[in-house]
Design a protein around this motif. Structure first.
Motif, PDB file in Angstrom:
ATOM      1  N   LYS A 289      61.203 -32.295   6.329  1.00 49.98           N
ATOM      2  CA  LYS A 289      62.461 -31.618   6.616  1.00 49.98           C
ATOM      3  C   LYS A 289      63.605 -32.620   6.634  1.00 49.98           C
ATOM      4  O   LYS A 289      63.454 -33.729   7.139  1.00 49.98           O
ATOM      5  CB  LYS A 289      62.386 -30.884   7.951  1.00 49.98           C
ATOM      6  N   PHE A 290      64.755 -32.207   6.096  1.00 44.32           N
ATOM      7  CA  PHE A 290      65.986 -32.994   6.156  1.00 44.32           C
ATOM      8  C   PHE A 290      66.606 -32.762   7.533  1.00 44.32           C
ATOM      9  O   PHE A 290      66.908 -31.640   7.906  1.00 44.32           O
ATOM     10  CB  PHE A 290      66.946 -32.534   5.050  1.00 44.32           C
ATOM     11  N   ILE A 291      66.764 -33.823   8.344  1.00 41.93           N
ATOM     12  CA  ILE A 291      67.109 -33.660   9.758  1.00 41.93           C
ATOM     13  C   ILE A 291      68.500 -34.146  10.118  1.00 41.93           C
ATOM     14  O   ILE A 291      68.914 -34.019  11.266  1.00 41.93           O
ATOM     15  CB  ILE A 291      66.056 -34.365  10.646  1.00 41.93           C
ATOM     16  N   SER A 292      69.242 -34.731   9.172  1.00 45.20           N
ATOM     17  CA  SER A 292      70.510 -35.376   9.516  1.00 45.20           C
ATOM     18  C   SER A 292      71.536 -34.394  10.070  1.00 45.20           C
ATOM     19  O   SER A 292      72.236 -34.697  11.027  1.00 45.20           O
ATOM     20  CB  SER A 292      71.083 -36.086   8.287  1.00 45.20           C
ATOM     21  N   ASP A 293      71.640 -33.181   9.433  1.00 44.42           N
ATOM     22  CA  ASP A 293      72.648 -32.228   9.889  1.00 44.42           C
ATOM     23  C   ASP A 293      72.409 -31.806  11.329  1.00 44.42           C
ATOM     24  O   ASP A 293      73.350 -31.684  12.123  1.00 44.42           O
ATOM     25  CB  ASP A 293      72.653 -30.996   8.968  1.00 44.42           C
ATOM     26  N   GLU A 294      71.148 -31.557  11.691  1.00 41.85           N
ATOM     27  CA  GLU A 294      70.844 -31.133  13.047  1.00 41.85           C
ATOM     28  C   GLU A 294      71.071 -32.239  14.064  1.00 41.85           C
ATOM     29  O   GLU A 294      71.346 -31.971  15.227  1.00 41.85           O
ATOM     30  CB  GLU A 294      69.389 -30.644  13.121  1.00 41.85           C
ATOM     31  N   LEU A 295      70.959 -33.496  13.624  1.00 40.35           N
ATOM     32  CA  LEU A 295      71.156 -34.626  14.539  1.00 40.35           C
ATOM     33  C   LEU A 295      72.600 -35.111  14.537  1.00 40.35           C
ATOM     34  O   LEU A 295      72.952 -35.988  15.314  1.00 40.35           O
ATOM     35  CB  LEU A 295      70.227 -35.784  14.149  1.00 40.35           C
ATOM     36  N   GLY A 296      73.437 -34.561  13.614  1.00 41.39           N
ATOM     37  CA  GLY A 296      74.820 -35.005  13.553  1.00 41.39           C
ATOM     38  C   GLY A 296      74.979 -36.405  13.013  1.00 41.39           C
ATOM     39  O   GLY A 296      75.814 -37.172  13.465  1.00 41.39           O
ATOM     40  N   LEU A 297      74.146 -36.748  11.981  1.00 43.48           N
ATOM     41  CA  LEU A 297      74.170 -38.098  11.417  1.00 43.48           C
ATOM     42  C   LEU A 297      74.730 -38.072  10.005  1.00 43.48           C
ATOM     43  O   LEU A 297      74.457 -37.148   9.235  1.00 43.48           O
ATOM     44  CB  LEU A 297      72.751 -38.693  11.386  1.00 43.48           C
ATOM     45  N   LYS A 298      75.532 -39.108   9.615  1.00 47.21           N
ATOM     46  CA  LYS A 298      75.921 -39.271   8.215  1.00 47.21           C
ATOM     47  C   LYS A 298      74.745 -39.779   7.400  1.00 47.21           C
ATOM     48  O   LYS A 298      74.604 -39.470   6.233  1.00 47.21           O
ATOM     49  CB  LYS A 298      77.081 -40.271   8.102  1.00 47.21           C
ATOM     50  N   GLN A 299      73.913 -40.594   8.030  1.00 45.69           N
ATOM     51  CA  GLN A 299      72.745 -41.162   7.342  1.00 45.69           C
ATOM     52  C   GLN A 299      71.794 -40.030   6.954  1.00 45.69           C
ATOM     53  O   GLN A 299      71.464 -39.174   7.765  1.00 45.69           O
ATOM     54  CB  GLN A 299      72.040 -42.148   8.268  1.00 45.69           C
ATOM     55  N   LYS A 300      71.381 -39.994   5.696  1.00 48.86           N
ATOM     56  CA  LYS A 300      70.498 -38.944   5.197  1.00 48.86           C
ATOM     57  C   LYS A 300      69.045 -39.308   5.548  1.00 48.86           C
ATOM     58  O   LYS A 300      68.492 -40.263   5.015  1.00 48.86           O
ATOM     59  CB  LYS A 300      70.641 -38.788   3.677  1.00 48.86           C
ATOM     60  N   LEU A 301      68.433 -38.510   6.429  1.00 47.35           N
ATOM     61  CA  LEU A 301      67.086 -38.805   6.907  1.00 47.35           C
ATOM     62  C   LEU A 301      66.154 -37.623   6.678  1.00 47.35           C
ATOM     63  O   LEU A 301      66.555 -36.459   6.803  1.00 47.35           O
ATOM     64  CB  LEU A 301      67.105 -39.130   8.410  1.00 47.35           C
ATOM     65  N   PHE A 302      64.913 -37.918   6.311  1.00 47.51           N
ATOM     66  CA  PHE A 302      63.884 -36.907   6.131  1.00 47.51           C
ATOM     67  C   PHE A 302      62.699 -37.261   7.031  1.00 47.51           C
ATOM     68  O   PHE A 302      62.268 -38.412   7.090  1.00 47.51           O
ATOM     69  CB  PHE A 302      63.413 -36.858   4.669  1.00 47.51           C
ATOM     70  N   LEU A 303      62.182 -36.246   7.727  1.00 48.89           N
ATOM     71  CA  LEU A 303      60.986 -36.418   8.554  1.00 48.89           C
ATOM     72  C   LEU A 303      59.778 -35.930   7.762  1.00 48.89           C
ATOM     73  O   LEU A 303      59.797 -34.821   7.219  1.00 48.89           O
ATOM     74  CB  LEU A 303      61.130 -35.616   9.852  1.00 48.89           C
ATOM     75  N   ILE A 304      58.752 -36.762   7.641  1.00 51.54           N
ATOM     76  CA  ILE A 304      57.572 -36.428   6.837  1.00 51.54           C
ATOM     77  C   ILE A 304      56.343 -36.410   7.737  1.00 51.54           C
ATOM     78  O   ILE A 304      56.085 -37.372   8.465  1.00 51.54           O
ATOM     79  CB  ILE A 304      57.373 -37.454   5.708  1.00 51.54           C
ATOM     80  N   LEU A 305      55.606 -35.290   7.685  1.00 54.86           N
ATOM     81  CA  LEU A 305      54.355 -35.172   8.419  1.00 54.86           C
ATOM     82  C   LEU A 305      53.217 -35.030   7.411  1.00 54.86           C
ATOM     83  O   LEU A 305      53.232 -34.109   6.573  1.00 54.86           O
ATOM     84  CB  LEU A 305      54.355 -33.956   9.358  1.00 54.86           C
ATOM     85  N   GLU A 306      52.268 -35.930   7.470  1.00 55.19           N
ATOM     86  CA  GLU A 306      51.113 -35.903   6.573  1.00 55.19           C
ATOM     87  C   GLU A 306      49.855 -35.793   7.423  1.00 55.19           C
ATOM     88  O   GLU A 306      49.626 -36.587   8.324  1.00 55.19           O
ATOM     89  CB  GLU A 306      51.082 -37.175   5.728  1.00 55.19           C
ATOM     90  N   ILE A 307      49.053 -34.754   7.148  1.00 60.90           N
ATOM     91  CA  ILE A 307      47.843 -34.522   7.940  1.00 60.90           C
ATOM     92  C   ILE A 307      46.904 -35.710   7.808  1.00 60.90           C
ATOM     93  O   ILE A 307      46.700 -36.258   6.733  1.00 60.90           O
ATOM     94  CB  ILE A 307      47.132 -33.211   7.491  1.00 60.90           C
ATOM     95  N   LYS A 308      46.376 -36.153   8.942  1.00 60.71           N
ATOM     96  CA  LYS A 308      45.439 -37.267   8.923  1.00 60.71           C
ATOM     97  C   LYS A 308      44.100 -36.821   8.318  1.00 60.71           C
ATOM     98  O   LYS A 308      43.634 -35.706   8.573  1.00 60.71           O
ATOM     99  CB  LYS A 308      45.207 -37.777  10.348  1.00 60.71           C
ATOM    100  N   ASP A 309      43.478 -37.705   7.512  1.00 66.37           N
ATOM    101  CA  ASP A 309      42.207 -37.363   6.869  1.00 66.37           C
ATOM    102  C   ASP A 309      41.130 -37.033   7.894  1.00 66.37           C
ATOM    103  O   ASP A 309      40.385 -36.058   7.744  1.00 66.37           O
ATOM    104  CB  ASP A 309      41.733 -38.519   5.982  1.00 66.37           C
ATOM    105  N   ASP A 310      41.056 -37.835   8.963  1.00 72.18           N
ATOM    106  CA  ASP A 310      40.022 -37.571   9.964  1.00 72.18           C
ATOM    107  C   ASP A 310      40.312 -36.284  10.719  1.00 72.18           C
ATOM    108  O   ASP A 310      39.409 -35.576  11.171  1.00 72.18           O
ATOM    109  CB  ASP A 310      39.890 -38.753  10.930  1.00 72.18           C
TER     110      ASP A 310
END
Length: 891
Positions: A289-310
C-alpha cells in the motif's frame, strides 16, 4: 419367508448384534461423510488461503499505518501547540536572555518526557540556530544544550522550504539516516524532522524543528509473526526491510544511503512495477500500500507485506491438524450416536431424526436468507400485472411511502421521466421470458426527490414452471452515483481559476471537425513565483485568467488552464485569418494591461502559439509553437510543419539520452593537452579536457553537450568523471594538471565534498590546478571566495580561464587571488595580424607581472604566434603548436 424367519430369529437370539450393526453403520457413514467433507473443506481452504492472507495483510497494513500516523500526529500536535504558547510568543517578540532561558526550559521539559525526540531547535529567520537541545543517541538519557556548536542553517533545504511556507504550516521531512558533518552517523540513527514556521505581524521570525528518532517506530512497523514487512520509496530503494538471499534472511535497510546496491526489483522482479504504480497492490504472497498521503508525507513510501515461508507451511499444517482433530471428534460422536440409535427401532429413529434435522435446517436457512436480504436491500413483490403486493421496511425508509400508499399500486409511481421507455420495455421483455433483469434506475421518492438503485428483478416460478409473481431486490446507490458525478465534474475544472482544464479541452476539441487554438502564457512567470512566492503567483494567475475571460467573446471562445500560467483559447467559428487578427489584438491588450494586487502592480508580457492542425495534433502543436516563439523571441508564432520545430526538440532529447547512456557505459573520456614553459622549454603541466565517445568511436567536443547536460541535471556527474579519470592519471606524477570548474560546480555542495574526498584519497592537492571559468552570474560572491580559500588550504592552485573577454576585469582578478591567468584564445589566435589584440594582451601581461600572477597563452597554433607570446613575456604556451589533446601524456 424362511430367510426372513432366520434373520428375525438371529437378531432376536443375538440382540447385541443389533447395537453393533447400528454403531458400525453409523460409523461407516460418518467416515464417508467426513472424508468427503475433509477433502472438500481442505481444497476450499487451500483455494481461499491466499484471500485469508490478503485479508490479514490488509488488517496488518492498516494497523501499521494507524500506529505511524498516531505517533507522527502526536509530534505534530506538540509542535503546533507552540503557536499559542506564551513562552514562545514572548521569545519571538522579545528575544532577551530571560525569555530565551524560559524557552530552553520548555524545550528541556518536552525532550525529557519523550526519549524518541533527538533534537529540538529554534532557528531564526536568517538561518542561525538560537537554541539547540540534543539527546546523545548512545546515551539516551543524556541531554546536551549545544550553544557552542550553534550553526547557520540558511543553506539547508529545510530552511529554504520553511522560510517560504505559510503561517500555521506543518512541515515534515523524509525518513532518512541522520548525518553529522556530512557523514552518516554510526551507529545508524534513522530520523524524521517535523517543523513549523512562526510569524509575528505577518513577518517570518523563524521556526521550531523536532528531530525524531525513528528506530523504535520502524522496528514496531516491521514487527510481525506472519509477514516480512518492508518500507520502500518510489524509486524502489529499501528504507527498512529484510529479504531472503540464498535461503538466508538479510537486512537491506537504507539501501540508497549505505550503497547496498539493492532495490525492491531485485527481490520482487515480477511485482515491483505494479507496486510502485498503484496505491494498493496484492499478488499471491504479497500485499502493498502507498502510505504517504495518510501519513502526511511528501516522501513517497510503500509498505510491503510478504508472507513468511514458514508461516505459509504452518498455516497449511494447522489446517490439516484442525481437520484431523475434527475427524477424530466426529468419529467418536458417530460411534456414540450409533450406540444411542441402536436403542430404538431402526426405521423410526432414522425417519424421525432425518425429518427433524431437515426441517430445522431448512427453516434456519430460510430465516438467514430473509434476514440477509432485508438488511440493506429494498425488496418489493408484484403480481403479473406489475401491481405492488409487498414492500419491506427499507422501501419505506428510502422512498418515504407508507405501506397503505403503495400496496395495490403499479411500480410506475416510482418512475423518473429521465428513464427511457426502451429501458422498461427491455425489463418486461426479460422477466416475462423467465429471466432476471439487472440494471441501474433513477427513481422518484414521495417528496419528489430522486434516488438511484441497482436492481435485480426476477420471476418466481411454481412447480409447473409458470410465473406466479415477480420479486425486485434493489440496493440504494445514490451516494455513489452523486459522488461519481461530483468527481467527474471536478476532474474537468481547474480549481484555482474555475476554467476548464486540459482534460475538458481534449474532450471538446473532438466535438468539432476543425478548431482554432491559441496557447498563451506570461513571459518569465517563474520569476514571480521565485521572488514573491507561490501564493502571490497563484493570485497573479487568477487575475490573468479573469483578464483573459473579460476580453473574450463568450459565444465564440472558450478558455482553459493547461498548467501553471499557460492557458488555451479554443474557437470553432472564425476563419484562420480572423482568428489570428483577434489573437494579435488580444495579445496587445494583455501586454498593455497591468495586474493590480493592491500592494503591488505587475506589468505582464505574453507569448502566443497558434495552431490550426488536426484535432489529434492541435494542442501538442499549439504548445510547441508557444515554446518555439520564446526561443526565437517572437510574441506570436503560427505553427507550420515547414518550420521543423519538432526536429530541434527531438535533437535535444537525443542528446539527453546520449549523455545518460555515456555516463552509464563509461563513454566519457579525458584527454590531456600539454602546457609548455616558455623559459625552461619543457612541458610542465597538462589541462584535462572531457570528450564523449560516440557509438561509432568518434570523439565529441563538450561544445555539443555541456549546455544540455546542465539543463538535464547531468552536468555534475560529468565533472565527477573528469575528477575520477584525471586524478587516477596523475596520482603518482609530479607534473601539475588542471581541471575546469564552472560556477555551478563551485556552488554545488555535493561536488565540493566529492572533490575534497578525491584530493585526500589521491593526495594530488599540490599538483592540482582548478581552472575557474568566468561568469557574470556569480551572485553568491562570498561562497565563491570561500571556495578558493578552502581549496588553497589543500595546496591547490587557482587559474582564471578565458581572461580578457566577456565579463573579465582586473578587480575580479585581484579578488580571486589567482595563481595563473589564462589569456583568452580569441585574442591569441589572431595576435599576429591584430595590433589591438596584441596591445590588450600586453596590458594583461604587465598587470599580471605586477600582481605576481603567471600567464598562460591559449590557442598557440603556429611558430609565429609562439614567438610573439615569448616576446610579450608570457610564461606558458598551450595550443596545437605545442600538442593536441590526447589520451596519453607526452614523454
Amino acid at each position: 419367508m424362511y430367510n426372513k424367519y432366520i434373520s428375525s430369529t438371529f437378531f432376536e437370539k443375538n440382540p447385541f448384534f443389533i447395537k453393533i450393526f447400528f454403531i458400525l453403520s453409523f460409523f461407516i457413514f460418518g467416515v464417508i461423510v467426513i472424508l468427503i467433507t475433509f477433502y472438500a473443506n481442505y481444497t476450499y481452504q487451500v483455494e481461499h488461503l491466499e484471500e485469508d492472507i490478503r485479508t490479514n495483510a490488509k488488517k496488518e497494513i492498516n494497523k501499521k499505518i494507524k500506529f505511524l500516523k498516531n505517533n507522527l500526529n502526536d509530534y505534530r500536535t506538540d509542535i503546533y501547540s507552540f503557536k499559542d504558547d506564551i513562552i514562545v510568543n514572548n521569545y519571538l517578540t522579545k528575544p532577551n536572555d530571560i525569555n530565551k532561558k524560559n524557552l530552553i526550559s520548555l524545550f528541556f521539559h518536552i525532550i525529557t518526557t519523550d526519549k524518541n525526540i533527538m533534537q529540538i531547535r529554534f532557528i531564526e529567520k536568517n538561518g542561525n540556530e538560537k537554541i539547540r537541545l540534543e539527546r546523545d543517541y548512545l546515551g539516551a538519557d543524556k541531554l546536551i544544550i549545544k550553544e557552542s556548536q550553534l550553526q547557520n542553517k540558511s543553506h539547508r533545504y529545510y530552511f529554504k522550504e520553511l522560510s517560504k511556507t505559510k503561517d500555521n504550516f506543518l512541515w515534515t521531512s523524509k525518513i532518512d539516516l541522520n548525518k553529522e558533518f556530512g557523514k552518516i552517523q554510526k551507529p545508524y540513527v534513522p530520523t524524521i524532522r517535523i517543523a513549523m514556521p512562526f510569524y509575528t505581524s505577518s513577518n517570518f521570525e523563524g521556526f521550531i524543528i523536532f528531530n525524531i528518532f525513528m528506530e523504535n517506530l520502524l522496528e514496531e512497523v516491521t514487527k510481525s509473526s506472519l509477514f516480512n514487512i518492508s518500507l520502500i520509496d518510489n524509486d524502489g530503494e529499501i528504507i527498512v526491510g529484510n529479504f531472503e538471499v540464498n535461503k538466508e534472511l538479510k537486512d537491506f535497510s537504507w539501501s540508497r544511503a549505505l550503497s547496498k546496491d539493492k532495490k525492491i526489483e531485485d527481490f520482487l522482479p515480477k511485482d515491483f512495477k505494479a507496486i510502485l504504480n498503484n496505491n494498493e497492490y496484492s499478488s499471491k504472497n504479497i500485499c502493498t500500500k502507498f502510505i504517504s498521503d495518510e501519513l502526511g508525507l511528501k516522501q513517497k513510501l510503500f509498505l510491503i507485506l510478504e508472507i513468511k515461508d514458514d508461516t505459509l507451511a504452518k498455516l497449511k499444517k494447522d489446517m490439516i491438524d484442525h481437520a484431523l482433530s475434527i475427524i477424530i471428534i466426529v468419529l467418536f460422536i458417530s460411534a456414540f450416536i450409533g450406540l444411542l440409535l441402536s436403542l430404538i427401532p431402526e426405521k423410526f429413529a432414522r425417519r424421525l431424526l432425518a425429518s427433524k434435522e431437515k426441517l430445522e435446517e431448512t427453516q434456519h436457512f430460510l430465516d438467514e436468507y430473509l434476514a440477509a436480504m432485508n438488511t440493506n436491500n429494498i425488496i418489493t413483490k408484484s403480481d403479473l400485472k406489475g401491481t405492488i403486493t409487498y414492500i419491506n421496511d427499507n422501501f419505506i425508509k428510502v422512498t418515504g411511502y407508507k405501506e397503505h400508499e403503495v400496496i395495490g399500486k403499479p411500480h410506475s409511481i416510482l418512475r423518473s421521466d429521465e428513464t427511457s421507455k426502451e429501458t422498461f420495455t427491455d425489463l418486461w421483455k426479460t422477466i416475462q421470458a423467465k429471466k432476471t433483469w439487472t440494471g441501474i434506475l433513477k427513481n422518484k421518492k414521495k417528496d419528489g426527490t430522486f434516488y438511484y438503485v441497482d436492481n435485480a428483478i426476477m420471476p418466481i416460478l411454481n412447480t409447473k414452471n409458470e410465473i406466479v409473481e415477480y420479486i425486485g431486490i434493489r440496493h440504494d446507490i445514490t451516494d455513489l452515483i452523486l459522488q461519481r458525478e461530483s468527481i467527474l465534474a471536478s476532474a474537468r475544472k481547474d480549481s484555482l481559476t474555475n476554467c476548464g482544464n486540459r482534460m475538458l479541452l481534449f474532450e471538446e476539441i473532438h466535438t468539432k471537425a476543425s478548431n482554432n487554438l491559441a496557447v498563451i502564457d506570461i513571459n518569465d512567470f517563474s520569476s514571480i513565483n521565485d521572488f514573491y512566492g507561490h501564493t502571490i503567483g497563484d493570485i497573479v494567475i487568477k487575475k490573468f485568467a479573469e483578464l483573459l475571460l473579460s476580453s473574450l467573446d463568450d459565444y465564440e471562445f472558450k478558455l482553459y488552464r493547461l498548467h501553471s500560467d499557460k492557458f488555451a483559447i479554443l474557437n470553432t467559428s472564425l476563419t484562420k485569418k480572423k482568428f489570428v487578427d483577434y489573437v494579435r489584438t488580444l495579445n496587445k491588450k494583455m501586454t498593455d494591461s497591468i495586474i493590480n494586487l493592491g500592494v503591488k502592480n505587475f506589468d505582464i508580457l505574453t507569448t502566443v502559439g497558434i495552431s490550426f492542425e488536426n484535432n489529434y495534433e492541435l494542442l501538442l502543436t499549439g504548445e510547441i509553437a508557444n515554446k518555439h516563439a520564446k526561443k526565437v523571441n517572437q510574441n506570436i508564432l503560427i505553427y507550420e510543419k515547414k518550420l521543423e520545430i519538432e526536429k530541434a526538440f527531438e535533437m535535444n532529447l537525443t542528446w539527453v539520452t546520449k549523455i545518460k547512456n555515456a555516463l552509464s557505459e563509461n563513454k566519457f573520456l579525458v584527454h590531456y593537452q600539454p602546457i609548455f614553459n616558455n623559459k625552461t622549454k619543457k612541458i610542465e603541466k597538462y589541462e584535462a579536457l572531457v570528450r564523449l565517445e560516440d557509438e561509432d568511436g568518434t570523439l565529441i567536443s563538450p561544445f555539443y553537450f555541456l549546455s544540455l547536460a546542465k539543463k538535464s541535471k547531468q552536468y555534475i556527474n560529468i565533472t565527477k568523471k573528469v575528477i575520477d579519470l584525471s586524478f587516477e592519471k596523475f596520482k603518482n606524477s609530479k607534473l601539475e594538471f588542471s581541471i575546469n570548474l564552472t560556477i555551478e560546480d563551485i556552488l554545488n555542495k555535493e561536488l565540493n565534498e566529492y572533490l575534497i574526498k578525491k584530493i585526500k584519497k589521491y593526495n594530488v592537492g599540490k599538483i592540482l590546478v582548478l581552472e575557474l571559468v568566468e561568469s557574470e552570474n556569480i551572485e553568491k560572491y562570498d561562497e565563491f571566495v570561500n571556495f578558493i580559500k578552502l581549496f588553497k588550504s589543500f595546496g591547490c592552485k587557482i587559474a582564471i580561464d578565458d581572461f580578457g573577454t566577456g565579463y573579465s576585469n582586473f578587480e575580479y582578478l585581484i579578488k580571486v587571488d589567482a595563481d595563473y591567468v589564462k589569456i583568452d584564445g580569441s585574442m591569441i589566435k589572431d595576435i599576429e595580424h591584430n595590433q589591438n589584440s596584441k596591445e590588450i594582451v600586453r596590458t594583461i601581461v604587465e598587470f599580471a607581472k605586477k600582481m605576481n600572477f603567471k600567464t598562460i597563452a591559449e590557442y598557440v597554433s603556429n611558430e609565429e604566434i609562439y614567438n610573439i607570446v615569448n616576446e610579450l613575456g608570457i610564461e606558458y604556451s598551450q595550443g596545437y603548436y605545442i600538442g593536441k589533446p590526447q589520451s596519453e601524456l607526452i614523454d
